[in-house]
Design a protein around this motif. Structure first.
Motif, PDB file in Angstrom:
ATOM      1  N   TRP A   1     -59.183 -26.988  31.316  1.00 15.71           N
ATOM      2  CA  TRP A   1     -59.285 -28.232  31.907  1.00 15.71           C
ATOM      3  C   TRP A   1     -58.180 -28.497  32.783  1.00 15.71           C
ATOM      4  CZ3 TRP A   1     -62.921 -31.977  32.474  1.00 15.71           C
ATOM      5  CH2 TRP A   1     -62.739 -32.891  32.438  1.00 15.71           C
ATOM      6  N   GLU A   2     -57.192 -28.055  32.401  1.00 18.92           N
ATOM      7  CA  GLU A   2     -55.788 -28.624  33.227  1.00 18.92           C
ATOM      8  C   GLU A   2     -55.634 -27.826  34.469  1.00 18.92           C
ATOM      9  OE1 GLU A   2     -52.393 -27.769  30.621  1.00 18.92           O
ATOM     10  OE2 GLU A   2     -52.584 -25.599  30.661  1.00 18.92           O
ATOM     11  N   ASN A   3     -56.555 -26.827  34.758  1.00 21.89           N
ATOM     12  CA  ASN A   3     -56.519 -26.085  36.099  1.00 21.89           C
ATOM     13  C   ASN A   3     -57.586 -26.510  36.838  1.00 21.89           C
ATOM     14  OD1 ASN A   3     -54.167 -24.205  35.884  1.00 21.89           O
ATOM     15  ND2 ASN A   3     -55.061 -23.608  33.905  1.00 21.89           N
ATOM     16  N   ILE A   4     -58.566 -27.326  36.696  1.00 20.55           N
ATOM     17  CA  ILE A   4     -59.691 -27.635  37.272  1.00 20.55           C
ATOM     18  C   ILE A   4     -59.069 -28.390  38.616  1.00 20.55           C
ATOM     19  CG2 ILE A   4     -61.292 -27.841  35.385  1.00 20.55           C
ATOM     20  CD1 ILE A   4     -61.196 -30.981  35.807  1.00 20.55           C
ATOM     21  N   PRO A   5     -59.955 -28.344  39.823  1.00 23.96           N
ATOM     22  CA  PRO A   5     -59.084 -28.887  40.987  1.00 23.96           C
ATOM     23  C   PRO A   5     -59.021 -30.410  40.922  1.00 23.96           C
ATOM     24  CG  PRO A   5     -61.148 -27.744  41.383  1.00 23.96           C
ATOM     25  CD  PRO A   5     -60.791 -27.761  39.921  1.00 23.96           C
ATOM     26  N   LEU A   6     -59.434 -31.459  40.042  1.00 26.47           N
ATOM     27  CA  LEU A   6     -59.396 -32.511  39.736  1.00 26.47           C
ATOM     28  C   LEU A   6     -57.836 -32.891  39.506  1.00 26.47           C
ATOM     29  CD1 LEU A   6     -60.969 -35.501  39.997  1.00 26.47           C
ATOM     30  CD2 LEU A   6     -60.824 -35.150  37.393  1.00 26.47           C
ATOM     31  N   PHE A   7     -57.264 -31.955  38.861  1.00 24.04           N
ATOM     32  CA  PHE A   7     -55.989 -32.003  38.486  1.00 24.04           C
ATOM     33  C   PHE A   7     -54.843 -31.439  39.347  1.00 24.04           C
ATOM     34  CE2 PHE A   7     -58.266 -32.895  34.498  1.00 24.04           C
ATOM     35  CZ  PHE A   7     -58.212 -34.363  34.509  1.00 24.04           C
ATOM     36  N   ALA A   8     -55.234 -30.502  40.386  1.00 24.05           N
ATOM     37  CA  ALA A   8     -54.333 -29.604  41.146  1.00 24.05           C
ATOM     38  C   ALA A   8     -52.970 -30.532  41.463  1.00 24.05           C
ATOM     39  CB  ALA A   8     -55.019 -29.373  42.237  1.00 24.05           C
ATOM     40  N   SER A   9     -53.029 -31.759  41.584  1.00 23.42           N
ATOM     41  CA  SER A   9     -51.803 -32.120  42.277  1.00 23.42           C
ATOM     42  C   SER A   9     -50.715 -32.474  41.022  1.00 23.42           C
ATOM     43  CB  SER A   9     -52.101 -33.667  42.609  1.00 23.42           C
ATOM     44  OG  SER A   9     -52.760 -34.687  41.729  1.00 23.42           O
ATOM     45  N   GLN A  10     -51.275 -32.456  39.782  1.00 19.23           N
ATOM     46  CA  GLN A  10     -50.285 -32.606  38.604  1.00 19.23           C
ATOM     47  C   GLN A  10     -49.263 -31.317  38.420  1.00 19.23           C
ATOM     48  OE1 GLN A  10     -52.427 -33.579  35.111  1.00 19.23           O
ATOM     49  NE2 GLN A  10     -53.425 -35.284  35.931  1.00 19.23           N
ATOM     50  N   LYS A  11     -49.889 -30.128  39.202  1.00 16.23           N
ATOM     51  CA  LYS A  11     -48.979 -28.923  39.156  1.00 16.23           C
ATOM     52  C   LYS A  11     -47.633 -29.200  39.900  1.00 16.23           C
ATOM     53  CE  LYS A  11     -51.935 -26.501  37.097  1.00 16.23           C
ATOM     54  NZ  LYS A  11     -52.102 -25.971  35.847  1.00 16.23           N
ATOM     55  N   ASN A  12     -47.506 -30.361  40.664  1.00 21.47           N
ATOM     56  CA  ASN A  12     -46.355 -30.619  41.532  1.00 21.47           C
ATOM     57  C   ASN A  12     -45.537 -31.514  40.524  1.00 21.47           C
ATOM     58  OD1 ASN A  12     -47.286 -29.298  43.859  1.00 21.47           O
ATOM     59  ND2 ASN A  12     -48.610 -30.908  44.258  1.00 21.47           N
ATOM     60  N   LEU A  13     -45.789 -31.981  39.568  1.00 20.82           N
ATOM     61  CA  LEU A  13     -45.255 -32.932  38.713  1.00 20.82           C
ATOM     62  C   LEU A  13     -43.904 -31.975  37.803  1.00 20.82           C
ATOM     63  CD1 LEU A  13     -47.758 -34.795  36.971  1.00 20.82           C
ATOM     64  CD2 LEU A  13     -46.177 -35.792  38.544  1.00 20.82           C
ATOM     65  N   PRO A  14     -42.553 -32.616  37.389  1.00 18.23           N
ATOM     66  CA  PRO A  14     -41.636 -31.895  36.787  1.00 18.23           C
ATOM     67  C   PRO A  14     -42.283 -31.335  35.337  1.00 18.23           C
ATOM     68  CG  PRO A  14     -40.953 -34.210  37.468  1.00 18.23           C
ATOM     69  CD  PRO A  14     -42.364 -34.082  37.685  1.00 18.23           C
ATOM     70  N   GLN A  15     -41.670 -30.252  35.172  1.00 16.65           N
ATOM     71  CA  GLN A  15     -42.371 -29.502  34.145  1.00 16.65           C
ATOM     72  C   GLN A  15     -42.219 -30.186  32.642  1.00 16.65           C
ATOM     73  OE1 GLN A  15     -43.567 -26.273  33.927  1.00 16.65           O
ATOM     74  NE2 GLN A  15     -43.555 -26.097  36.207  1.00 16.65           N
ATOM     75  N   ALA A  16     -41.224 -31.147  32.421  1.00 20.35           N
ATOM     76  CA  ALA A  16     -41.293 -32.056  31.610  1.00 20.35           C
ATOM     77  C   ALA A  16     -42.617 -32.972  31.291  1.00 20.35           C
ATOM     78  CB  ALA A  16     -39.981 -32.904  31.503  1.00 20.35           C
ATOM     79  N   VAL A  17     -42.757 -33.487  32.538  1.00 24.47           N
ATOM     80  CA  VAL A  17     -44.147 -34.246  32.482  1.00 24.47           C
ATOM     81  C   VAL A  17     -45.148 -33.476  32.507  1.00 24.47           C
ATOM     82  CG1 VAL A  17     -45.146 -36.091  33.977  1.00 24.47           C
ATOM     83  CG2 VAL A  17     -43.063 -35.792  34.069  1.00 24.47           C
ATOM     84  N   GLN A  18     -45.269 -32.119  32.742  1.00 25.92           N
ATOM     85  CA  GLN A  18     -46.467 -31.427  32.630  1.00 25.92           C
ATOM     86  C   GLN A  18     -46.652 -31.192  31.109  1.00 25.92           C
ATOM     87  OE1 GLN A  18     -47.580 -28.182  35.415  1.00 25.92           O
ATOM     88  NE2 GLN A  18     -46.055 -28.879  36.852  1.00 25.92           N
ATOM     89  N   ALA A  19     -45.463 -30.753  30.510  1.00 26.27           N
ATOM     90  CA  ALA A  19     -45.430 -30.556  29.181  1.00 26.27           C
ATOM     91  C   ALA A  19     -45.992 -31.985  28.322  1.00 26.27           C
ATOM     92  CB  ALA A  19     -44.168 -30.099  28.563  1.00 26.27           C
TER      93      ALA A  19
END
Length: 270
Positions: A158-176
Motif C-alpha cells: 500500500w505504501e508503494n502505490i503511485p498515489l503515495f509516491a510523493s511521500q517518499k520525499n518526506l523526512p524518514q521520521a515522518v515516513q516512519a
C-alpha cells in the motif's frame, strides 16, 4: 481523548480546546486515525474546538465483523449520534480521501449541521454502473488479500502505490510516523471498510452536489492529477465551492505540508 459508546460501538474521539465557541471536526482517510492530524492540530488556533474521530474499523474505534456496520449509511448515522452525545450543533467539517467521502455524504444527509465543508483529495463516488462494479470487485479482492496475507504484507504494498509516491520525499521520521499509524490498524477493519463503504459501493453523489449549498473548499495536491480532475468536476456541480491546488505535494496534503494545510483551514474558518 475519550471513548464513546454509540449504537453499541466504541468510537475513539480526541477533543482539543474544549469550551471554544466554534467547532472543527476532522475525518481521516483509509488506513488512518486521529494521529494523522497531529501536526495540523498544532498549527490551528486554540480559539477553535477541534474534534478528531477514528472512523469505524480504524484506529482505536470498534472493528465489527459484520460488513453492514461499515456501510456509508451506518457510518453517517454513527457520526450523527456521536455529535448528539458530544452536544455539537454546527461545525466546520474536514475530510481527507475516504474521510472526505464520508464528510460529503454526511453533509448531503445533514446539511444544517455543517457550516462549512473542507474536502481534501475527496471523491463523490462513481456514477457509471460498470465503473462501480469494477471498483467493487477490486476492493473485494484487496479486502480478501488483507485478511488472508495479513496487515504487514498489505502495508508493504500500500505504501508503494503511485498515489503515495510523493511521500517518499518526506523526512524518514515522518515516513516512519505514517507507517506506524498504518501498522496499528486491524485486518478486519480495513477489509470491511473496503467492502462496506468503498468507492464502488457508496451511494454516488455527483448528481447530488447541486443540493449542497454550504460553502465548500476543495483541496488537491499539484502532483495528484486524478483528484485535481475529479475536484474540478465537483466544483462545477457545487453551488458555492472553491478549488485550491497546493504546489509540490500529492494526495495527502495535510501530511506532506501540514503548515500550508492548516493555513488553508484557518483562512477558511476565520
Amino acid at each position: 481523548m475519550a471513548r464513546f459508546i454509540v449504537n453499541e460501538q466504541a468510537v475513539h474521539v480526541e477533543v482539543f480546546n474544549d469550551g471554544a465557541k466554534n467547532t472543527l471536526v476532522l475525518l481521516h482517510g483509509f488506513t488512518g486515525s486521529t494521529k494523522t492530524w497531529q501536526h495540523v492540530v498544532k498549527e490551528l488556533p486554540t480559539s477553535v474546538k477541534i474534534i478528531t474521530i477514528d472512523l469505524v474499523g480504524h484506529g482505536q474505534s470498534a472493528a465489527p465483523q459484520t460488513v453492514d456496520a461499515y456501510s456509508m449509511e451506518a457510518q453517517i448515522q454513527l457520526l450523527e449520534d456521536l455529535f448528539e452525545q458530544l452536544v455539537v450543533r454546527t461545525f466546520t467539517l474536514v475530510g481527507y480521501s475516504m474521510g472526505g467521502r464520508v464528510a460529503l455524504s454526511y453533509t448531503a444527509r445533514y446539511p444544517k449541521r455543517v457550516a462549512q465543508l473542507i474536502l481534501e483529495s475527496a471523491s463523490p463516488g462513481l456514477e457509471e454502473q460498470a465503473e462501480r462494479l469494477a471498483r467493487k470487485n477490486a476492493d473485494d479482492t484487496l479486502a480478501d488479500k488483507i485478511v488472508h496475507y495479513g496487515l504487514q504484507s498489505f502495508i508493504d504494498k500500500w505504501e508503494n502505490i503511485p498515489l503515495f509516491a510523493s511521500q517518499k520525499n518526506l523526512p524518514q521520521a515522518v515516513q516512519a510516523e505514517i507507517r506506524n499509524e498504518r501498522m496499528m490498524q486491524r485486518e478486519i477493519g480495513l477489509a470491511n471498510s473496503l467492502r462496506g463503504m468503498g468507492t464502488g459501493v457508496m451511494p454516488a453523489l455527483l448528481n447530488e452536489l447541486k443540493k449542497i449549498a454550504v460553502p465548500v473548499t476543495l483541496i488537491t495536491g499539484e502532483l495528484d492529477q486524478k483528484f485535481i480532475t475529479l475536484n474540478e468536476q465537483m466544483q462545477q456541480r457545487l453551488p458555492n465551492a472553491k478549488h485550491m491546488i497546493v504546489p509540490a505535494v500529492g494526495h495527502a496534503i495535510h501530511v506532506e505540508n501540514p503548515i500550508k494545510f492548516a493555513t488553508i483551514v484557518k483562512e477558511t474558518i476565520s
